[in-house]
Design a protein around this motif. Structure first.
Motif, mmCIF file in Angstrom:
data_model
loop_
_atom_site.group_PDB
_atom_site.id
_atom_site.type_symbol
_atom_site.label_atom_id
_atom_site.label_comp_id
_atom_site.label_asym_id
_atom_site.label_seq_id
_atom_site.Cartn_x
_atom_site.Cartn_y
_atom_site.Cartn_z
ATOM 1 N N THR A 37 -29.499 8.909 38.516
ATOM 2 C CA THR A 37 -30.711 8.905 39.079
ATOM 3 C C THR A 37 -30.907 7.782 40.073
ATOM 4 O O THR A 37 -31.309 7.828 41.236
ATOM 5 N N TYR A 41 -31.133 8.311 44.159
ATOM 6 C CA TYR A 41 -32.215 7.664 44.790
ATOM 7 C C TYR A 41 -31.614 7.050 46.168
ATOM 8 O O TYR A 41 -32.189 7.128 47.236
ATOM 9 N N ALA A 299 -40.766 4.475 35.818
ATOM 10 C CA ALA A 299 -41.011 5.803 35.322
ATOM 11 C C ALA A 299 -39.870 6.727 35.929
ATOM 12 O O ALA A 299 -39.391 7.453 35.201
ATOM 13 N N TRP A 300 -39.686 6.656 37.286
ATOM 14 C CA TRP A 300 -38.802 7.723 37.897
ATOM 15 C C TRP A 300 -37.397 7.472 37.509
ATOM 16 O O TRP A 300 -36.454 8.280 37.671
ATOM 17 N N GLN A 305 -38.545 10.118 30.336
ATOM 18 C CA GLN A 305 -39.858 9.728 31.041
ATOM 19 C C GLN A 305 -41.083 10.114 30.190
ATOM 20 O O GLN A 305 -42.012 9.571 30.379
ATOM 21 N N LEU A 331 -39.064 16.842 35.025
ATOM 22 C CA LEU A 331 -39.214 15.676 34.231
ATOM 23 C C LEU A 331 -38.142 15.608 32.987
ATOM 24 O O LEU A 331 -37.826 16.643 32.462
ATOM 25 N N ILE A 389 -47.967 13.037 35.969
ATOM 26 C CA ILE A 389 -46.705 12.320 35.912
ATOM 27 C C ILE A 389 -45.838 12.589 36.947
ATOM 28 O O ILE A 389 -45.192 11.725 37.337
ATOM 29 N N ARG A 392 -46.505 10.617 40.103
ATOM 30 C CA ARG A 392 -46.483 9.262 39.669
ATOM 31 C C ARG A 392 -44.565 9.171 40.134
ATOM 32 O O ARG A 392 -44.192 8.167 40.595
ATOM 33 N N VAL A 393 -43.747 9.949 39.467
ATOM 34 C CA VAL A 393 -42.448 9.731 39.292
ATOM 35 C C VAL A 393 -42.092 10.027 40.859
ATOM 36 O O VAL A 393 -40.881 9.097 41.007
ATOM 37 N N ARG A 396 -41.905 7.191 43.234
ATOM 38 C CA ARG A 396 -41.049 5.934 42.898
ATOM 39 C C ARG A 396 -41.963 4.594 42.613
ATOM 40 O O ARG A 396 -43.093 4.898 42.100
#
Length: 402
Positions: A37, A41, A299-300, A305, A331, A389, A392-393, A396
């Motif tokens: 992840t 990113y 969270a991300w 998660q 997710l 959710i 929000r993920v 970031r």
């Protein structure tokens, strides 16, 4: 104080084995998820900033590192050559020589510049066993690296943009820089000759720092062997400092590799090479994140998660359905159904989102949401819960709920 070596093993993120050797940790599934992840990113952030990604081999002929200067100035930190017939090959200690070769693989025009070349690639350092520790100091390094080939007039703005990219990544990751350092050469034969090139590069980096408005300190003896650099320093809870991110302006390697571009005047010109790393080595970045967040990742970035908690066996199908929906929405979610509800909630304390499904929630298509920080937004329809959710993920950052 959190020790990433202890906590990383307790959380099942990474481990080591004597048969693999010191400084060569392996990643367990949850740790591999965090690493993947994080790598994705930074690739996404780089793509948005105009970088193009490449892959290059982790081996190179000895001659490559003789040209780059690593063999003469960095040889003590390199693994010994391996004999392949009449040639010697070496595990690379850096990605920049390979990127220089990719740049010079064809003719370049001034219209292509700045050319931003990035890679998340492996490199290897022959570190002494006494300095190795967890993920902080390892022998096999996965480096978020990039090299920008540009004109002299573009160098300051490219380095300044790289510094801004580092700042945005730190905000998304919940990392704080302890200080910024302008790392300069010291005495001795570690550094390449060329006082004129050193002074030009140093002046440009000072301009970058001054223009960015960050306070910084100068430190002699901390430069790369080929040029000065900006080091973004981080500190652990015990105050021990390490370098995570770097920016360098390099006149040396473009000259050594005879790099050039065709200018608007039709003549050959030498590019400037800006080295930069947003998160440094993935290993050191994850080590710092473990310690900074105590395993409660943003969270991300969290390996799981959303955990769904059926109150009883009768709600297990509703819980499984919610997990399927979460997985379909991108997710990382799982069901926790063994043990008492209280014990399961405590076991999932580091998971950003907990969804409890009892008989009433199952009948109405709801889930009672609990946040890791103790807040309880209440019972929400499954679709709305997953949408919020997911938003929000996708945003970031370190916030859990908008």
């Amino acid at each position: 104080m959190h020790d990433h070596r202890r906590l990383g093993r307790e959380l099942g993120l990474f481990d080591t084995d004597p048969l693999m050797g010191a400084g060569l940790p392996y990643w367990l599934p949850d740790g591999a998820t965090v690493r993947h992840t994080l790598e994705e990113y930074v690739r996404e952030a780089e793509r948005a900033a105009g970088y193009r990604h490449v892959y290059s081999p982790v081996l190179g002929k000895r001659e490559l590192y003789e040209i780059s200067g690593h063999w003469d100035h960095y040889g003590e930190d390199m693994f010994p050559p391996m004999q392949l017939g009449a040639e010697q090959v070496i595990l690379r200690p850096s990605l920049c020589p390979h990127h220089a070769l990719i740049y010079r693989s064809r003719s370049r025009s001034h219209r292509e510049l700045p050319l931003r070349m990035a890679e998340v690639g492996g490199m290897y350092r022959s570190e002494l066993s006494g300095v190795l520790g967890g993920l902080t100091r390892v022998r096999a390094i996965q480096l978020n690296d990039a090299h920008i080939f540009c004109t002299l007039d573009q160098a300051v703005e490219e380095a300044r943009a790289a510094l801004a990219l580092i700042g945005r990544a730190y905000a998304d990751l919940g990392i704080r820089a302890s200080r910024y350092r302008l790392s300069l050469p010291g005495e001795g034969g570690k550094y390449v000759a060329g006082p004129g090139l050193w002074s030009r590069a140093t002046a440009l980096l000072r301009e970058v720092l001054d223009g960015s408005g960050v306070a910084y300190e100068e430190a002699e003896g901390e430069a790369a062997f080929y040029g000065p650099k900006i080091d973004v320093q981080i500190a652990d809870r015990a105050g021990r400092e390490a370098t995570l991110s770097t920016i360098q302006i390099d006149f040396h390697q473009p000259e050594r590799f005879d790099l050039h571009y065709i200018g608007a005047d039709g003549a050959k010109h030498r590019p400037v090479m800006v080295h930069r790393s947003v998160i440094g080595s993935v290993e050191r970045a994850v080590a710092h994140l473990i310690e900074e967040h105590g395993g409660a990742f943003p969270a991300w970035l969290a390996p799981v998660q959303l955990v769904v908690l059926p109150v009883s066996q009768a709600q297990e199908e509703a819980a499984a359905e919610l997990v399927r929906g979460a997985s379909g929405a991108g997710l990382r979610a799982e069901v926790s159904g063994e043990g008492t509800l209280g014990a399961r909630i405590r076991a999932a304390r580091l998971v950003p989102y907990q969804a409890v499904i009892g008989a009433r929630e199952a009948a109405d298509g709801l889930a009672a949401l609990r946040l890791r920080d103790g807040r309880r937004p209440g019972a929400l329809p499954a679709g709305e819960l997953l949408r919020r959710i997911g938003e929000r993920v996708a945003a970031r950052g370190t916030g859990l709920w908008a």
